[in-house]
Design a protein around this motif. Structure first.
Motif, PDB file in Angstrom:
ATOM      1  N   ILE A 137     -45.714  28.189  39.821  1.00 16.14           N
ATOM      2  CA  ILE A 137     -46.637  27.961  38.705  1.00 16.14           C
ATOM      3  C   ILE A 137     -47.550  29.164  38.505  1.00 16.14           C
ATOM      4  CG2 ILE A 137     -48.600  26.546  37.959  1.00 16.14           C
ATOM      5  CD1 ILE A 137     -47.191  24.152  39.316  1.00 16.14           C
ATOM      6  N   ARG A 138     -48.045  29.724  39.607  1.00 19.02           N
ATOM      7  CA  ARG A 138     -48.941  30.878  39.500  1.00 19.02           C
ATOM      8  C   ARG A 138     -48.213  32.125  38.989  1.00 19.02           C
ATOM      9  NH1 ARG A 138     -54.000  30.029  38.996  1.00 19.02           N
ATOM     10  NH2 ARG A 138     -54.349  32.197  39.635  1.00 19.02           N
ATOM     11  N   LEU A 154     -50.301  16.692  38.587  1.00 18.28           N
ATOM     12  CA  LEU A 154     -51.561  16.942  39.285  1.00 18.28           C
ATOM     13  C   LEU A 154     -51.595  18.360  39.851  1.00 18.28           C
ATOM     14  CD1 LEU A 154     -51.966  13.496  41.076  1.00 18.28           C
ATOM     15  CD2 LEU A 154     -53.434  14.410  39.266  1.00 18.28           C
ATOM     16  N   ILE A 155     -50.472  18.828  40.386  1.00 11.75           N
ATOM     17  CA  ILE A 155     -50.422  20.195  40.905  1.00 11.75           C
ATOM     18  C   ILE A 155     -50.563  21.200  39.768  1.00 11.75           C
ATOM     19  CG2 ILE A 155     -48.920  21.894  42.024  1.00 11.75           C
ATOM     20  CD1 ILE A 155     -47.840  19.632  43.774  1.00 11.75           C
ATOM     21  N   ALA A 156     -49.877  20.946  38.649  1.00 15.58           N
ATOM     22  CA  ALA A 156     -49.989  21.852  37.501  1.00 15.58           C
ATOM     23  C   ALA A 156     -51.412  21.890  36.971  1.00 15.58           C
ATOM     24  CB  ALA A 156     -49.014  21.423  36.403  1.00 15.58           C
ATOM     25  N   ALA A 157     -52.082  20.747  36.960  1.00 14.20           N
ATOM     26  CA  ALA A 157     -53.456  20.700  36.465  1.00 14.20           C
ATOM     27  C   ALA A 157     -54.382  21.571  37.313  1.00 14.20           C
ATOM     28  CB  ALA A 157     -53.956  19.259  36.452  1.00 14.20           C
ATOM     29  N   ARG A 158     -54.127  21.620  38.605  1.00 13.71           N
ATOM     30  CA  ARG A 158     -55.006  22.367  39.513  1.00 13.71           C
ATOM     31  C   ARG A 158     -54.687  23.859  39.549  1.00 13.71           C
ATOM     32  NH1 ARG A 158     -55.327  19.223  45.178  1.00 13.71           N
ATOM     33  NH2 ARG A 158     -56.928  20.820  45.536  1.00 13.71           N
ATOM     34  N   ARG A 191     -57.513  18.542  32.454  1.00 14.01           N
ATOM     35  CA  ARG A 191     -57.251  19.977  32.508  1.00 14.01           C
ATOM     36  C   ARG A 191     -55.989  20.367  31.756  1.00 14.01           C
ATOM     37  NH1 ARG A 191     -58.509  21.257  38.919  1.00 14.01           N
ATOM     38  NH2 ARG A 191     -60.587  20.303  38.994  1.00 14.01           N
ATOM     39  N   HIS A 192     -55.176  19.383  31.371  1.00 15.56           N
ATOM     40  CA  HIS A 192     -53.953  19.681  30.628  1.00 15.56           C
ATOM     41  C   HIS A 192     -54.260  19.857  29.147  1.00 15.56           C
ATOM     42  CE1 HIS A 192     -51.001  19.189  33.803  1.00 15.56           C
ATOM     43  NE2 HIS A 192     -51.601  18.068  34.191  1.00 15.56           N
ATOM     44  N   ASP A 193     -53.402  20.617  28.470  1.00 17.12           N
ATOM     45  CA  ASP A 193     -53.515  20.729  27.022  1.00 17.12           C
ATOM     46  C   ASP A 193     -53.167  19.404  26.348  1.00 17.12           C
ATOM     47  OD1 ASP A 193     -53.709  23.868  26.121  1.00 17.12           O
ATOM     48  OD2 ASP A 193     -52.733  23.622  28.064  1.00 17.12           O
ATOM     49  N   ALA A 194     -52.217  18.669  26.937  1.00 16.00           N
ATOM     50  CA  ALA A 194     -51.809  17.403  26.332  1.00 16.00           C
ATOM     51  C   ALA A 194     -51.270  16.465  27.395  1.00 16.00           C
ATOM     52  CB  ALA A 194     -50.747  17.633  25.256  1.00 16.00           C
ATOM     53  N   VAL A 195     -51.428  15.170  27.157  1.00 15.33           N
ATOM     54  CA  VAL A 195     -50.770  14.124  27.929  1.00 15.33           C
ATOM     55  C   VAL A 195     -49.904  13.335  26.947  1.00 15.33           C
ATOM     56  CG1 VAL A 195     -51.080  11.977  29.212  1.00 15.33           C
ATOM     57  CG2 VAL A 195     -52.538  13.941  29.708  1.00 15.33           C
ATOM     58  N   VAL A 196     -48.640  13.159  27.298  1.00 14.95           N
ATOM     59  CA  VAL A 196     -47.680  12.513  26.400  1.00 14.95           C
ATOM     60  C   VAL A 196     -47.142  11.250  27.057  1.00 14.95           C
ATOM     61  CG1 VAL A 196     -45.514  12.787  25.137  1.00 14.95           C
ATOM     62  CG2 VAL A 196     -47.037  14.742  25.417  1.00 14.95           C
ATOM     63  N   THR A 197     -47.302  10.121  26.380  1.00 12.54           N
ATOM     64  CA  THR A 197     -46.766   8.850  26.857  1.00 12.54           C
ATOM     65  C   THR A 197     -45.529   8.487  26.050  1.00 12.54           C
ATOM     66  OG1 THR A 197     -48.037   7.446  25.340  1.00 12.54           O
ATOM     67  CG2 THR A 197     -49.116   8.101  27.399  1.00 12.54           C
ATOM     68  N   LEU A 198     -44.777   7.513  26.550  1.00  9.46           N
ATOM     69  CA  LEU A 198     -43.582   7.059  25.846  1.00  9.46           C
ATOM     70  C   LEU A 198     -43.883   5.954  24.844  1.00  9.46           C
ATOM     71  CD1 LEU A 198     -41.028   6.965  28.811  1.00  9.46           C
ATOM     72  CD2 LEU A 198     -41.196   8.689  27.016  1.00  9.46           C
ATOM     73  N   LYS A 447     -53.638  12.193  18.913  1.00 12.87           N
ATOM     74  CA  LYS A 447     -55.073  12.118  18.714  1.00 12.87           C
ATOM     75  C   LYS A 447     -55.654  13.434  19.188  1.00 12.87           C
ATOM     76  CE  LYS A 447     -55.847   7.206  18.654  1.00 12.87           C
ATOM     77  NZ  LYS A 447     -56.699   6.101  19.103  1.00 12.87           N
ATOM     78  N   MET A 448     -56.321  14.162  18.277  1.00 17.89           N
ATOM     79  CA  MET A 448     -56.724  15.520  18.579  1.00 17.89           C
ATOM     80  C   MET A 448     -58.222  15.688  18.318  1.00 17.89           C
ATOM     81  SD  MET A 448     -53.486  17.572  16.946  1.00 17.89           S
ATOM     82  CE  MET A 448     -53.964  19.090  17.750  1.00 17.89           C
ATOM     83  N   PRO A 449     -59.083  15.416  19.308  1.00 14.89           N
ATOM     84  CA  PRO A 449     -60.510  15.609  19.118  1.00 14.89           C
ATOM     85  C   PRO A 449     -60.856  17.094  19.093  1.00 14.89           C
ATOM     86  CG  PRO A 449     -60.035  14.920  21.350  1.00 14.89           C
ATOM     87  CD  PRO A 449     -58.742  14.869  20.614  1.00 14.89           C
ATOM     88  N   PRO A 450     -61.832  17.497  18.293  1.00 18.58           N
ATOM     89  CA  PRO A 450     -62.113  18.903  18.112  1.00 18.58           C
ATOM     90  C   PRO A 450     -62.911  19.532  19.219  1.00 18.58           C
ATOM     91  CG  PRO A 450     -63.573  17.584  16.763  1.00 18.58           C
ATOM     92  CD  PRO A 450     -62.624  16.640  17.404  1.00 18.58           C
ATOM     93  N   GLU A 451     -63.648  18.763  20.028  1.00 16.71           N
ATOM     94  CA  GLU A 451     -64.532  19.350  21.005  1.00 16.71           C
ATOM     95  C   GLU A 451     -63.788  19.663  22.286  1.00 16.71           C
ATOM     96  OE1 GLU A 451     -68.275  17.728  21.346  1.00 16.71           O
ATOM     97  OE2 GLU A 451     -68.374  16.993  19.309  1.00 16.71           O
ATOM     98  N   THR A 452     -64.353  20.607  23.074  1.00 18.76           N
ATOM     99  CA  THR A 452     -63.646  21.067  24.263  1.00 18.76           C
ATOM    100  C   THR A 452     -64.554  21.222  25.451  1.00 18.76           C
ATOM    101  OG1 THR A 452     -63.991  23.357  23.612  1.00 18.76           O
ATOM    102  CG2 THR A 452     -61.934  22.327  22.917  1.00 18.76           C
ATOM    103  N   SER A 453     -63.926  21.245  26.641  1.00 13.44           N
ATOM    104  CA  SER A 453     -64.650  21.551  27.879  1.00 13.44           C
ATOM    105  C   SER A 453     -63.715  22.291  28.808  1.00 13.44           C
ATOM    106  CB  SER A 453     -65.188  20.276  28.522  1.00 13.44           C
ATOM    107  OG  SER A 453     -64.151  19.574  29.101  1.00 13.44           O
ATOM    108  N   THR A 454     -64.104  22.494  30.038  1.00 11.77           N
ATOM    109  CA  THR A 454     -63.358  23.406  30.913  1.00 11.77           C
ATOM    110  C   THR A 454     -62.054  22.839  31.437  1.00 11.77           C
ATOM    111  OG1 THR A 454     -63.566  24.809  32.835  1.00 11.77           O
ATOM    112  CG2 THR A 454     -64.530  22.652  33.000  1.00 11.77           C
ATOM    113  N   ARG A 455     -61.097  23.727  31.716  1.00 13.77           N
ATOM    114  CA  ARG A 455     -59.804  23.293  32.283  1.00 13.77           C
ATOM    115  C   ARG A 455     -60.054  22.877  33.705  1.00 13.77           C
ATOM    116  NH1 ARG A 455     -53.876  26.037  32.038  1.00 13.77           N
ATOM    117  NH2 ARG A 455     -53.087  24.011  31.542  1.00 13.77           N
TER     118      ARG A 455
END
Length: 455
Positions: A137-138, A154-158, A191-198, A447-455
């Motif tokens: 990943i790194r 979880l590993i990718a998020a970290r 910390r992910h850009d997106a979470v996708v459910t089925l 659903k795409m909220p406009p506000e952001t915070s840290t990864r």
């Protein structure tokens, strides 16, 4: 007692130092990172050479995306020489922990330190897989990284560097994970850009959990269903006195319940047979249950299906007896052959795929007699069986691979565009403080909220 305590404190201190060093490195990388690009797609999969619905789904998605992207499936482990499923054209497979030489090394003797113990596949992960995964990943310098189970997500998020767009895909459902795993999911998936459910039901479960915890959540929460795979063979004529089911022989698939239900079916219709296709750890227990009920000539454990299309084309009904699911692809496979489905209304998936009385029948979860009665209803009424089979074909068409592939293309292009609009080093997620439903922008299933915070 003091020495182990000192060791633990030293280990925690060293771990914090490593994390701080990675964070400092990532800040430097973020400032000099090139514009985000979605051409390269890497999909993390536990064991690409195994068998199961998640692997089939990932292969289907990878093949579709490979039409316009550089796609590689990254298999964490390899314990089988060749893939069980055919690798789609244009897709490469990379193995991180190749266990075929049988010389696993010292690090393989120690359990994972990064995957929570409650993760269903925890026993597959070792300290060796931890290091292999983090190193891979790194090493990435761009593109999209898609994880396919909580441990990988979880590993990718970290550890994913700032140049990488990360997507956590859920192939089960949030409620099916152990409480400790769910806590880590809600804590770290922001910390992910997106979470996708089925399913929509699971999407709502994630939304409620993030809102209740008042923690950072992903900027994009999306629902993209499984696609109907393209199988060999033609449509079923619905004339065989055969009912089939396909899946791993695990507790979650509920085949113990189905065998008990079939005892009631066999008493009324002894000329019909049930064929269970799949392998897994509960084979002996299921066979013992069949023997105990005198069903040896009525219920057959067939092993893994080499050609699912041919199996379904020879069936007149498909049964799903699962205790829990994500979005069972086996339902779509059966429908694509014009086979009506009888399914427990388990969480999640069947209710969003089957219109009760139209293309199949839904049964209250884990009810033995209700399952037997539903099966007998379709055995007794051939006209109903044929009407439902015809409607099932139309349902499967709405989940065509081209349709679902377009949803994924739309999602990924939106993530790239969003990243490009952010200044270097800007946060990825958003905090719930002050955000309301009116702030959320709808885009398809996203659903795409406009506000952001840290990864």
């Amino acid at each position: 007692m003091a020495v182990p305590s000192l060791h633990r404190r030293a280990a925690r201190k060293a771990a914090r130092a490593v994390v701080r060093a990675l964070e400092a490195r990532d800040r430097q990388r973020a400032r000099s990172a090139p514009p985000p690009d979605g051409h390269e797609i890497r999909i993390l999969l536990l064991h690409a050479n195994g068998m199961g619905g998640t692997i089939r789904t990932v292969f289907n998605l990878a093949g579709q995306l490979a039409r316009t992207h550089d796609v590689e499936i990254v298999s964490v482990v390899r314990e089988r020489e060749e893939p069980f499923f055919q690798v789609p054209p244009g897709v490469r497979v990379r193995y991180l922990d190749d266990r075929l030489p049988r010389r696993k090394g010292l690090l393989s003797r120690f359990p994972s330190r990064l995957v929570p113990k409650g993760e269903a596949a925890y026993h597959w992960f070792t300290l060796r897989t931890d290091l292999k995964l983090v190193r891979y990943i790194r090493s990435r310098r761009g593109g999209v990284l898609i994880g396919t189970r909580p441990g990988l997500n979880l590993i990718a998020a970290r550890f994913a560097p700032p140049e990488i767009i990360t997507v956590a895909q859920e192939h089960g459902n949030l409620s099916s994970h152990q409480p400790a795993v769910r806590r880590q999911i809600i804590r770290r998936y922001g910390r992910h850009d997106a979470v996708v459910t089925l399913t929509q039901a699971d999407l709502r479960a994630y939304e409620r959990s993030f809102e209740k915890a008042r923690v950072d959540r992903p900027a994009v929460l999306a629902q993209v269903p499984n696609a109907t795979p393209r199988l060999n063979g033609g449509l079923s004529p619905l004339t065989a006195k055969t009912v089939v089911t396909v899946g791993r022989l695990t507790w979650g698939k509920g085949y113990d319940l189905l065998i008990r239900a079939w005892a009631h079916v066999a008493a009324r219709y002894p000329d019909w047979t049930l064929r269970i296709y799949g392998g897994g750890p509960r084979q002996e227990k299921l066979q013992a249950s069949i023997d105990k009920r005198g069903l040896c000539e009525r219920v057959f454990l067939e092993g893994p299906a080499e050609d699912v299309g041919a199996v379904l084309a020879d069936a007149s009904m498909f049964v799903l007896s699962s205790r829990h699911e994500g979005m069972p692809m086996a339902i779509l496979e059966a429908m694509s052959k014009g086979v009506p489905v009888v399914s427990y209304d388990c969480p999640t998936g069947p209710k969003e795929m089957i219109s009760h009385g139209h293309d199949g029948l839904l049964v209250k979860p884990e009810k033995i007699h209700a399952m037997a009665d539903a099966i007998c209803t379709l055995i007794e009424d051939e006209d109903l069986r044929r009407r439902m089979g015809a409607n099932a074909l139309k349902t499967a068409a709405r989940h065509d691979l081209d349709v679902v592939g377009a949803l994924w293309e739309d999602l990924l292009s939106g993530l790239v565009a969003r990243r490009r609009a952010l200044p270097p080093g800007a946060p990825l997620a958003y905090r719930p403080d002050g955000a309301s439903e009116d702030d959320l922008q709808r885009h398809g299933h996203m659903k795409m909220p406009p506000e952001t915070s840290t990864r």
